[in-house]
Design a protein around this motif. Sequence first.
Motif, short mmCIF file in Angstrom:
data_model
loop_
_atom_site.label_atom_id
_atom_site.label_comp_id
_atom_site.label_asym_id
_atom_site.label_seq_id
_atom_site.Cartn_x
_atom_site.Cartn_y
_atom_site.Cartn_z
N TYR A 44 0.81 -1.22 0.00
CA TYR A 44 0.00 0.00 0.00
C TYR A 44 0.85 1.28 0.00
CZ TYR A 44 -3.50 -3.46 0.99
OH TYR A 44 -4.31 -4.57 0.91
N ALA A 45 2.12 1.15 -0.34
CA ALA A 45 3.03 2.30 -0.34
C ALA A 45 2.80 3.20 -1.55
CB ALA A 45 4.47 1.80 -0.32
N ASP A 46 3.19 4.44 -1.41
CA ASP A 46 2.95 5.44 -2.46
C ASP A 46 3.74 5.18 -3.74
OD1 ASP A 46 5.40 6.11 -1.32
OD2 ASP A 46 4.84 8.15 -0.81
N MET A 47 4.83 4.46 -3.68
CA MET A 47 5.62 4.21 -4.89
C MET A 47 5.38 2.82 -5.50
SD MET A 47 6.77 7.12 -5.35
CE MET A 47 7.65 6.76 -6.85
N LYS A 70 -2.65 2.26 -4.39
CA LYS A 70 -3.65 1.77 -3.43
C LYS A 70 -3.26 2.18 -2.01
CE LYS A 70 -5.26 -2.40 -3.94
NZ LYS A 70 -5.38 -3.86 -4.15
N PRO A 71 -3.24 3.46 -1.71
CA PRO A 71 -2.77 3.89 -0.39
C PRO A 71 -3.65 3.38 0.77
CG PRO A 71 -3.80 5.72 -1.54
CD PRO A 71 -3.67 4.58 -2.52
N ASN A 72 -4.92 3.20 0.55
CA ASN A 72 -5.84 2.73 1.59
C ASN A 72 -6.47 1.40 1.20
OD1 ASN A 72 -5.49 5.11 3.17
ND2 ASN A 72 -6.79 6.17 1.71
N GLY A 73 -5.83 0.68 0.30
CA GLY A 73 -6.36 -0.60 -0.14
C GLY A 73 -7.33 -0.49 -1.30
N GLU A 74 -7.66 0.74 -1.72
CA GLU A 74 -8.56 0.95 -2.85
C GLU A 74 -7.79 1.61 -3.98
OE1 GLU A 74 -12.36 2.66 -2.08
OE2 GLU A 74 -12.45 1.78 -0.08
N CYS A 75 -8.04 1.17 -5.19
CA CYS A 75 -7.34 1.69 -6.36
C CYS A 75 -7.69 3.15 -6.61
CB CYS A 75 -7.70 0.87 -7.61
SG CYS A 75 -7.20 -0.86 -7.49
N PRO A 86 18.00 17.20 -19.34
CA PRO A 86 19.28 16.71 -19.86
C PRO A 86 19.45 15.21 -19.67
CG PRO A 86 19.59 18.64 -18.47
CD PRO A 86 18.16 18.23 -18.32
N HIS A 87 20.18 14.60 -20.59
CA HIS A 87 20.52 13.17 -20.54
C HIS A 87 19.29 12.27 -20.58
CE1 HIS A 87 24.52 14.62 -19.71
NE2 HIS A 87 24.05 15.28 -18.66
N ASP A 88 18.20 12.75 -21.21
CA ASP A 88 16.96 11.97 -21.34
C ASP A 88 16.35 11.58 -19.99
OD1 ASP A 88 17.08 12.07 -24.12
OD2 ASP A 88 18.33 10.27 -24.21
N VAL A 89 16.57 12.40 -18.98
CA VAL A 89 16.00 12.16 -17.66
C VAL A 89 14.71 12.96 -17.55
CG1 VAL A 89 16.31 12.43 -15.16
CG2 VAL A 89 18.24 11.74 -16.61
N TYR A 90 13.63 12.25 -17.23
CA TYR A 90 12.33 12.89 -17.04
C TYR A 90 12.15 13.26 -15.57
CZ TYR A 90 10.83 11.35 -21.68
OH TYR A 90 10.71 11.16 -23.02
N GLU A 91 11.39 14.32 -15.34
CA GLU A 91 11.08 14.74 -13.98
C GLU A 91 9.57 14.89 -13.84
OE1 GLU A 91 11.97 18.33 -10.77
OE2 GLU A 91 13.07 18.31 -12.67
N ALA A 92 9.04 14.37 -12.74
CA ALA A 92 7.61 14.48 -12.46
C ALA A 92 7.40 14.53 -10.95
CB ALA A 92 6.84 13.30 -13.05
N GLU A 93 6.36 15.20 -10.55
CA GLU A 93 6.01 15.25 -9.14
C GLU A 93 4.94 14.21 -8.84
OE1 GLU A 93 5.26 18.91 -7.09
OE2 GLU A 93 6.58 19.99 -8.44
N TYR A 94 5.22 13.40 -7.87
CA TYR A 94 4.24 12.48 -7.30
C TYR A 94 4.85 11.96 -5.99
CZ TYR A 94 1.66 8.47 -5.94
OH TYR A 94 0.94 7.58 -5.17
N ALA A 95 4.21 12.25 -4.89
CA ALA A 95 4.71 11.84 -3.57
C ALA A 95 6.14 12.32 -3.37
CB ALA A 95 4.60 10.34 -3.39
N GLY A 96 6.46 13.46 -3.94
CA GLY A 96 7.80 14.03 -3.92
C GLY A 96 8.27 14.25 -5.35
N GLN A 97 9.56 14.34 -5.53
CA GLN A 97 10.15 14.53 -6.85
C GLN A 97 10.64 13.18 -7.39
OE1 GLN A 97 8.92 17.80 -7.47
NE2 GLN A 97 10.62 17.58 -8.86
N ASN A 98 10.38 12.95 -8.67
CA ASN A 98 10.80 11.72 -9.32
C ASN A 98 11.61 12.06 -10.56
OD1 ASN A 98 9.14 9.50 -7.85
ND2 ASN A 98 7.74 11.20 -8.18
N PHE A 99 12.76 11.46 -10.66
CA PHE A 99 13.63 11.62 -11.81
C PHE A 99 13.81 10.22 -12.39
CE2 PHE A 99 14.66 14.67 -8.55
CZ PHE A 99 14.59 15.87 -9.23
N PHE A 100 13.39 10.03 -13.63
CA PHE A 100 13.49 8.68 -14.19
C PHE A 100 13.98 8.70 -15.62
CE2 PHE A 100 9.17 10.05 -15.15
CZ PHE A 100 8.95 9.59 -16.43
N ARG A 101 14.50 7.57 -16.00
CA ARG A 101 15.06 7.39 -17.33
C ARG A 101 14.65 6.01 -17.84
NH1 ARG A 101 20.99 8.72 -19.51
NH2 ARG A 101 21.13 7.02 -21.00
N ILE A 102 14.35 5.96 -19.11
CA ILE A 102 14.09 4.66 -19.73
C ILE A 102 15.44 4.03 -20.01
CG2 ILE A 102 13.10 3.47 -21.72
CD1 ILE A 102 11.13 5.92 -21.91
#
Length: 170
Positions: A44-47, A70-75, A86-102
């Motif tokens: 049930y964690a945010d990530m 499913k933070p409370n068991g419900e979708c 830069p370097h094909d790194v995406y940034e998005a906000e969700y439960a903090g800052q997220n930096f991701f790369r394919i």
Amino acid sequence: MKTFLLALGFALICASSAFDPAKITGEWRTILKGADNVEKISEYADMRVRLRHLECIDACEKLAITFYVKPNGECQKVSRVATKGPHDVYEAEYAGQNFFRIEYFFNDIIIFYTIHVDGNGKVTHMTNISAKEDRLSEEQKKKFEELTVASKIPKKNIRNIIETDDCPAS
């Protein structure tokens, strides 16, 4: 500090990220996820994100992402737009800052490497493999495990997300 974390995190990845980003648009399902802090990807964690759809915007300079949590068991359906830097790194906000790369893309699978910084500044490194189908071949699982271990995430920290994913298909 964010720049340092990104440089450090992405320097740990050895895999090639060469792919045609326009081909990632479509329906996806999260199959496996790994993290150096497994609490962040527990049931049930945010990530513990259950990916459903990716859509390239402006030649993939932005990536629209739809997923369930499913933070409370419900979708709960969530949509975000990530912006490529830069370097094909995406940034998005969700439960903090997220930096991701394919990190790997081939036909019907996509592997992401993510650095998540929560509201308290705690950093979590994660990997995620999503597929067009609800399963992976042994070869695809092995590729994911290799990339996860190369990201300094122990193999024992990989969780099977699809097994407990009972959220709607879209």
